[in-house]
Design a protein around this motif. Sequence first.
Motif: not given
Length: 133
Positions: A108-123
């Motif tokens: 659960a924690a790592t998935l949340s991190r994945l979503l944050r990192v994914g959004e920032r990486s795309l940006t």
Amino acid sequence: MVEGGEIVDQILVLTQEEPVRLDADRLRDLYMRLGDVGAEDVVCRAMEEIAVRLSHTERLYRQDRMVDMRKSARSLVAISEQVGMRALCAVAEDVTGCIDAGDQVALAATLSRLLRVGERSLTAIWDLQDATL
């Protein structure tokens, strides 16, 4: 919040900012091998696919479909690696590790991190493309 018997009316909000790392050498190599038009096409398709896969991975988590979620996270590893999104690649690998270990709390924690990192990486890659135009 109660502190020493007193009610404290202040709330501390923690912001979680994830540093992202783009592999400039990987991107440069992509542009040299494919040319500007070809590389732009690959990067744009990768960005679209990453956005779709992030959403899909989250949906699979909510549906408790771990086998499919693992496949989706593994595809994020491959796509992000192709376009030099090192942080996203590493966190997607961490997600698959949590699934393999059966650690639901860490997942659960790592998935949340994945979503944050994914959004920032795309940006970050979007901003990089804008800067090079």
